[in-house]
Design a protein around this motif. Sequence first.
Motif, PDB file in Angstrom:
ATOM      1  N   ASN A 222       0.752  -1.226  -0.098  1.00 58.05           N
ATOM      2  CA  ASN A 222       0.005   0.078   0.115  1.00 58.05           C
ATOM      3  C   ASN A 222       0.785   1.426  -0.108  1.00 58.05           C
ATOM      4  N   LEU A 223       0.442   2.113  -0.669  1.00 53.33           N
ATOM      5  CA  LEU A 223       0.957   3.380  -0.725  1.00 53.33           C
ATOM      6  C   LEU A 223       0.102   4.463  -0.577  1.00 53.33           C
ATOM      7  N   THR A 224       0.274   5.426   0.500  1.00 51.21           N
ATOM      8  CA  THR A 224      -0.845   6.315   0.833  1.00 51.21           C
ATOM      9  C   THR A 224      -0.125   7.835   0.924  1.00 51.21           C
ATOM     10  N   VAL A 225      -0.671   8.652   0.349  1.00 53.07           N
ATOM     11  CA  VAL A 225      -0.043  10.079   0.298  1.00 53.07           C
ATOM     12  C   VAL A 225      -1.473  11.071   0.737  1.00 53.07           C
ATOM     13  N   THR A 226      -1.023  11.419   1.951  1.00 49.11           N
ATOM     14  CA  THR A 226      -1.900  12.089   2.770  1.00 49.11           C
ATOM     15  C   THR A 226      -1.699  12.916   3.968  1.00 49.11           C
ATOM     16  N   PRO A 227      -1.660  14.258   3.928  1.00 48.55           N
ATOM     17  CA  PRO A 227      -2.392  15.193   3.075  1.00 48.55           C
ATOM     18  C   PRO A 227      -1.214  15.340   1.878  1.00 48.55           C
ATOM     19  N   GLY A 228      -1.428  16.034   0.785  1.00 49.56           N
ATOM     20  CA  GLY A 228      -0.874  16.215  -0.247  1.00 49.56           C
ATOM     21  C   GLY A 228      -0.920  15.418  -1.331  1.00 49.56           C
ATOM     22  N   THR A 229       0.040  15.480  -2.450  1.00 51.52           N
ATOM     23  CA  THR A 229      -0.264  15.134  -3.628  1.00 51.52           C
ATOM     24  C   THR A 229       1.114  14.052  -3.943  1.00 51.52           C
ATOM     25  N   LEU A 230       0.729  12.822  -4.595  1.00 51.02           N
ATOM     26  CA  LEU A 230       1.945  12.069  -5.535  1.00 51.02           C
ATOM     27  C   LEU A 230       1.940  12.974  -7.021  1.00 51.02           C
ATOM     28  N   THR A 231       3.193  13.622  -7.177  1.00 50.29           N
ATOM     29  CA  THR A 231       3.305  14.009  -8.231  1.00 50.29           C
ATOM     30  C   THR A 231       4.228  13.240  -9.044  1.00 50.29           C
ATOM     31  N   ASN A 232       3.808  12.633 -10.119  1.00 48.71           N
ATOM     32  CA  ASN A 232       4.768  11.809 -10.812  1.00 48.71           C
ATOM     33  C   ASN A 232       5.240  12.561 -12.061  1.00 48.71           C
ATOM     34  N   SER A 233       6.438  13.083 -11.972  1.00 47.55           N
ATOM     35  CA  SER A 233       7.013  14.258 -12.792  1.00 47.55           C
ATOM     36  C   SER A 233       7.304  13.612 -14.438  1.00 47.55           C
ATOM     37  N   THR A 234       7.437  14.327 -15.102  1.00 49.04           N
ATOM     38  CA  THR A 234       7.732  13.957 -16.546  1.00 49.04           C
ATOM     39  C   THR A 234       8.913  13.190 -16.509  1.00 49.04           C
ATOM     40  N   GLY A 235       9.087  12.025 -17.002  1.00 46.35           N
ATOM     41  CA  GLY A 235      10.400  11.304 -16.712  1.00 46.35           C
ATOM     42  C   GLY A 235      10.012  10.275 -15.625  1.00 46.35           C
ATOM     43  N   GLY A 236       9.280  10.465 -14.451  1.00 45.41           N
ATOM     44  CA  GLY A 236       9.093   9.543 -13.618  1.00 45.41           C
ATOM     45  C   GLY A 236       8.203   8.206 -13.884  1.00 45.41           C
ATOM     46  N   VAL A 237       8.278   7.262 -13.293  1.00 46.75           N
ATOM     47  CA  VAL A 237       7.716   5.705 -13.551  1.00 46.75           C
ATOM     48  C   VAL A 237       7.266   5.323 -12.145  1.00 46.75           C
TER      49      VAL A 237
END
Length: 135
Positions: free
Chosen positions: A74-89
Amino acid sequence: MIGACDGPTVIYVSNMFADLHKIDTAMVGALAVAAGKTLRVVGKGGQTTLTVTNGLVNQGIIELTSEDAGFTANLTVTPGTLTNSTGGVIRVLQGAAGSRNFSGNLDNRGTLLVLAGTTLNVNATLLNTASGILG
């Protein structure tokens, strides 16, 4: 707190560490995965949950997988955002079976891959649907 993933090539999060202390949940503050680095959340020896507070920026690789007996990752991001940037996988791998789950806000500008034989259960708000690759 882990901080930035810019040291070792792979940060490995599971509920079985070298000293065999079992935990169910790891919790860290804001986190950044640098290009060329990997954050791996692995169901091993039981369910594994990584909770990141105050956001996660991925410029490298995030993997959700398992190593034995079909345990959940499990991956939880809270509060906030998971930003998968350009080039990120973000890769969701079958491993030894078990569930793969993500909860939180997702801004996908990179690549999100759910590989054959795997399902990603998502409880999220997609913030950016105009860019990024889903596969």
